[in-house]
Design an enzyme around this catalytic site. Structure first.
Site, PDB file in Angstrom:
ATOM      1  CB  CYS A   1       8.175  50.677   1.470  1.00 28.24           C
ATOM      2  SG  CYS A   1       9.169  49.223   1.168  1.00 28.24           S
TER       3      CYS A   1
ATOM      4  CB  CYS B   1       9.510  47.481   5.449  1.00 25.95           C
ATOM      5  SG  CYS B   1       9.637  49.222   4.963  1.00 25.95           S
TER       6      CYS B   1
ATOM      7  CE  LYS C   1       4.979   5.250   7.161  1.00 31.24           C
ATOM      8  NZ  LYS C   1       4.995   6.648   7.572  1.00 31.24           N
TER       9      LYS C   1
ATOM     10  CB  CYS D   1      12.190  52.221   1.516  1.00 32.19           C
ATOM     11  SG  CYS D   1      11.607  51.518   3.070  1.00 32.19           S
TER      12      CYS D   1
ATOM     13  CG  ASP E   1       3.816  12.464   5.272  1.00 31.19           C
ATOM     14  OD1 ASP E   1       3.696  12.097   6.459  1.00 31.19           O
ATOM     15  OD2 ASP E   1       4.734  13.188   4.867  1.00 31.19           O
TER      16      ASP E   1
ATOM     17  CD  GLU F   1      -2.378  -1.192   2.821  1.00 31.63           C
ATOM     18  OE1 GLU F   1      -2.475  -0.151   3.506  1.00 31.63           O
ATOM     19  OE2 GLU F   1      -2.727  -2.303   3.229  1.00 31.63           O
TER      20      GLU F   1
ATOM     21  CE1 TYR G   1      -3.269   2.397   8.879  1.00 33.93           C
ATOM     22  CE2 TYR G   1      -3.429   4.443   7.658  1.00 33.93           C
ATOM     23  CZ  TYR G   1      -3.115   3.759   8.814  1.00 33.93           C
ATOM     24  OH  TYR G   1      -2.652   4.445   9.894  1.00 33.93           O
TER      25      TYR G   1
ATOM     26  CB  CYS H   1      13.183  48.372   4.185  1.00 31.02           C
ATOM     27  SG  CYS H   1      12.356  47.961   2.634  1.00 31.02           S
TER      28      CYS H   1
ATOM     29  CE  LYS I   1       8.973   6.658   7.021  1.00 31.23           C
ATOM     30  NZ  LYS I   1       9.204   7.731   7.904  1.00 31.23           N
TER      31      LYS I   1
HETATM   32  P1  AMP Z   1       5.616   6.169  11.524  1.00 30.69           P
HETATM   33  O1  AMP Z   1       4.807   7.379  11.863  1.00 30.69           O
HETATM   34  O2  AMP Z   1       6.799   6.459  10.651  1.00 30.69           O
HETATM   35  O3  AMP Z   1       5.901   5.314  12.723  1.00 30.69           O
HETATM   36  O4  AMP Z   1       4.698   5.301  10.559  1.00 30.69           O
HETATM   37  C1  AMP Z   1       3.526   4.702  11.046  1.00 30.69           C
HETATM   38  C2  AMP Z   1       2.355   5.469  10.570  1.00 30.69           C
HETATM   39  O5  AMP Z   1       2.201   5.407   9.162  1.00 30.69           O
HETATM   40  C3  AMP Z   1       1.057   4.893  11.067  1.00 30.69           C
HETATM   41  O6  AMP Z   1       0.771   5.367  12.349  1.00 30.69           O
HETATM   42  C4  AMP Z   1       0.072   5.405  10.074  1.00 30.69           C
HETATM   43  O7  AMP Z   1      -0.495   6.588  10.582  1.00 30.69           O
HETATM   44  C5  AMP Z   1       0.880   5.762   8.867  1.00 30.69           C
HETATM   45  N1  AMP Z   1       0.401   5.118   7.633  1.00 30.69           N
HETATM   46  C6  AMP Z   1       0.151   5.791   6.480  1.00 30.69           C
HETATM   47  N2  AMP Z   1      -0.283   4.973   5.521  1.00 30.69           N
HETATM   48  C7  AMP Z   1      -0.354   3.740   6.053  1.00 30.69           C
HETATM   49  C8  AMP Z   1      -0.751   2.459   5.540  1.00 30.69           C
HETATM   50  N3  AMP Z   1      -1.149   2.289   4.260  1.00 30.69           N
HETATM   51  N4  AMP Z   1      -0.706   1.407   6.381  1.00 30.69           N
HETATM   52  C9  AMP Z   1      -0.293   1.570   7.665  1.00 30.69           C
HETATM   53  N5  AMP Z   1       0.099   2.748   8.209  1.00 30.69           N
HETATM   54  C10 AMP Z   1       0.088   3.827   7.412  1.00 30.69           C
HETATM   55 ZN    ZN Z   2      10.632  49.399   2.838  1.00 33.62          ZN
END
Ligand code: AMP
Ligand code: ZN
Length: 664
Positions: free
Chosen positions: A426, A420, A112, A405, A114, A110, A221, A402, A308
């Site tokens: 300005c 400024c 990951k 000016c 962010d 899957e 997920y 600045c 990662k």
């Molecule tokens: P870390 O924060 O680096 O410890 O990574 C773990 C976190 O990745 C988990 O707590 C999830 O919030 C996140 N995460 C994002 N996508 C997924 C996924 N597809 N499966 C599991 N965890 C995920």
């Molecule tokens: Zn200025």
């Protein structure tokens, strides 16, 4: 169909549309029709409070305020994930799990996501609570906020286990993030740094209505619980999707490390096409029984590992630091870099944010720096290669004047940015303010662009936006690249802006913190520029939704003689500085300090027209009856419970005719 059936059927229908729109990205009805249906439901619910349902689609707009987030212990712990960075790491992982598991192993790969992790608990198909990861053992109860995220189903579809937790990530897709930032820049605030922090910050906002405005999404997920009737991770993704959750259709079932690596290699490139941020791939042993055999270490499951992506990083040479001045006077330091290829584009500049950031990383001209491209559009410097620092290097001394000016900069207590203060003299501020004035959402002056504004200012033809109205074709023709036709367009565009309504003029003035919405509120309340100019801070904060910061900024703006003069000149040129007579004719103060509840079906006005009539005459409309209600305006079929409540509280019930007669 009785009322309750009607309400339920509308709720079901709206849930289906929400699901189509937010989870499947496949709407089958126009936004307008959706709004109409939502309003119908809202009206029915208001009239029949006995059918209240805390998971109704009408409650998506938020409104609940959380002062302190309650701590909740997770029933099933939320583990972290072990990380890997190479094919070797993955092969090592395979060796470790093959010591425990005999026979073939399949893996679900899957992405990951962010963002901020979240655990949702459902019982009998309804969302019960939403809790942040916290330290993994306990997190914060953020249910009210999560309910405003439209891709989180409040009620499930089809078959579902009677009780379970489902885990996912709250993300802020790039598009919405960039839009939020554009709006912040527009009102002179610093943009948010990146989508992830903004998403996780959003979960802890006290006002859920604020959260509702943010375009957050929840990607799921993992289903956790007992007696789920699911045998594998891949299956659980499919069944979550069927229940109505948003589960991106990108996971893949594979049976070798090579295939995992193919998946990683593919997404390392193509993740840039996704609408949200990802920082890697998560590989999970597919079979739940095998997962159970593998179990957990102290902090992470043995059956899963994160791979990662390498953050796209490059090292390059910092050639110089340039200081930009924005239209509000805010100073932004920008790094000029030796050009370097990063994530498919050539990078020459990076934002350094502010003085603290430079000091924290001890960034110096001449350094070799690492640049990264994250969620933000402008790349950032994440560190310095100290081994490469020239021996004669000197710490960066932040400017005190600045760069344009030469006015001494100021930095207010608690602010990250230097400013400024030379508001009137300005150049970049002068140009920036006029550029804001002519912009699309403000005066929308056709035939005049940002670059031409700079040319006009530099040629000494204009110095503030009121000077625009004294330009003539003959005066602008000598400008660079100004043809006969474009000069005519410019002048007629400026002329046309005299028709722009007052609320947009007020926004165009560029008062700090007065964005489009605030401008509308002020205009509605004060009706003319003169009334706003003479308002004190105390008057201003008494206006609904105007806070102290805005009030101070407004008073400061009109406190400047130069601004007052500019306003007088705008007036002399015929710019709209009050609500139009036509609009005003329909507005009075007759209902000031009175609160109305509107209930039932009316004969001559629609409910919305009635509400507008009340608001235009200074009254307030509220949806439920309380001791603060002044009058209930009742039509045909007023909800019986509303009537009882009004009678109990001795609140007068009037008709639409009574109201109209009173106003006229
Ligand atoms: P870390 O924060 O680096 O410890 O990574 C773990 C976190 O990745 C988990 O707590 C999830 O919030 C996140 N995460 C994002 N996508 C997924 C996924 N597809 N499966 C599991 N965890 C995920
Ligand atoms: Zn200025």
């Amino acid at each position: 169909m009785d009322i309750q059936q009607q309400i339920n059927s509308l709720r079901d229908e709206l849930r289906q549309h929400n699901h189509n729109y937010y989870s499947l990205d496949n709407p089958t009805i126009s936004d307008y029709d959706f709004d109409i249906k939502l309003k119908q439901l809202q009206a029915l619910e208001n009239q029949n409070p006995e059918f209240f349902d805390e998971n109704s689609p009408t409650l998506r707009v938020g409104g609940a305020i959380t002062k302190n987030f309650e701590t909740i212990v997770h029933e099933h712990r939320m583990y972290s994930l072990d990380n890997s960075y190479s094919k070797e790491d993955l092969l090592d992982w395979e060796i470790r799990i093959k010591k425990i598991i005999e026979g073939p192993i399949q893996f679900t790969c899957e992405l990951k996501y962010d963002g901020a992790s979240i655990s949702l608990t459902y019982e009998n198909g309804s969302l019960i609570k939403a809790v942040t990861r916290g330290d993994g053992t306990q997190g914060d109860n953020v249910t009210a906020n999560i309910k405003t995220i439209k891709s989180v189903p409040l009620k499930l579809r089809g078959d579902f286990p009677s009780k379970f937790d489902i885990r996912g990530e709250i993300v802020l897709p790039f598009e919405g993030f960039n839009k939020m930032n554009e709006e912040r820049i527009e009102i002179g605030e610093e943009p948010y740094r990146n989508p992830r922090n903004t998403a996780s910050g959003s979960l802890k906002l006290q006002d859920s209505a604020e959260v509702a405005k943010r375009p957050l999404e929840c990607l799921l997920y993992n289903i956790t619980g007992k007696n789920l009737g699911i045998d594998s991770q891949f299956e659980s993704l499919e069944s979550a999707r069927k229940m109505g959750f948003k589960v991106p259709d990108l996971a893949k079932l594979v049976d070798s490390i090579d295939a995992i690596f193919e998946f990683v290699a593919y997404w390392d490139v193509h993740r840039h096409d996704l609408p949200y941020e990802t920082d890697g791939v998560v590989i999970k042993v597919n079979d739940l029984q095998q997962q159970e055999e593998l179990g957990y270490t102290a902090k992470a499951p043995r059956w899963a590992i994160a791979y990662k992506f390498k953050a796209e990083q490059q090292s390059t040479h910092l050639e110089s630091i340039r200081y930009q001045v924005g239209r509000t006077g805010a100073i932004t330091p920008v790094a000029n870099l030796e050009p370097v290829e990063l994530a498919g584009t050539t990078v020459k500049r990076a934002s350094l944010h502010n003085a603290d950031q430079i000091e924290k990383l001890d960034i110096r001209v001449g350094d070799t720096v690492f640049v990264e491209k994250g969620g933000e559009i402008i790349p950032k410097i994440v560190g310095v290669d100290l081994n490469q620092r020239p021996s004669d290097s000197q710490p960066t001394v932040y400017i005190t004047q600045c760069p344009v000016c030469e006015t001494e900069l100021v930095r207010q207590e608690g602010e990250a940015q230097h400013y400024c203060p030379n508001y009137a003299g300005c150049k970049p501020q002068i140009i920036g303010r006029i550029q804001h004035y002519i912009s699309r959402k403000a005066m929308d002056i056709e035939g005049l662009g940002g670059e031409t504004v700079a040319l006009l200012v530099n040629a000494g033809l204009i110095n503030n936006y009121s000077d625009l109205y004294e330009l003539s074709k003959d005066r602008v023709l000598p400008l660079e690249r100004m043809a006969e036709k474009s000069a005519e367009n410019l002048i007629s565009g400026i002329e046309a802006s005299k028709q722009i309504p007052f609320e947009r003029v007020l926004f165009a003035l560029g008062i700090r913190y007065v964005g489009e919405t605030v401008a509308k509120k002020l205009v509605k309340h004060y009706k003319s520029i003169d009334a706003i100019v003479s308002a004190t801070i105390i008057d201003l904060v008494a206006v609904d939704e105007i806070g102290i910061r805005i009030a101070e900024s407004v008073v400061e703006f009109f406190g400047l003689i130069s601004n007052k003069e500019v306003i007088e000149r705008l007036r002399s040129f015929g710019i709209q500085l009050e609500i139009s007579a036509e609009k005003l004719a329909n507005q009075t103060d007759k209902l000031k300090n009175k609160t109305f509840v509107v209930s039932g079906v009316f004969e001559i006005l629609s409910r919305n027209e009635l509400k507008k009539l009340i608001e235009d005459n200074g009254g307030k409309v509220s949806s439920s009856i309380s001791s603060k209600t002044s009058y209930v305006v009742a039509g045909d079929k007023m909800g019986p419970s509303k009537r009882t409540k009004a009678e109990q509280l001795k609140i007068p019930i009037i008709s639409e005719f009574d109201l109209i007669k009173y106003i006229k």
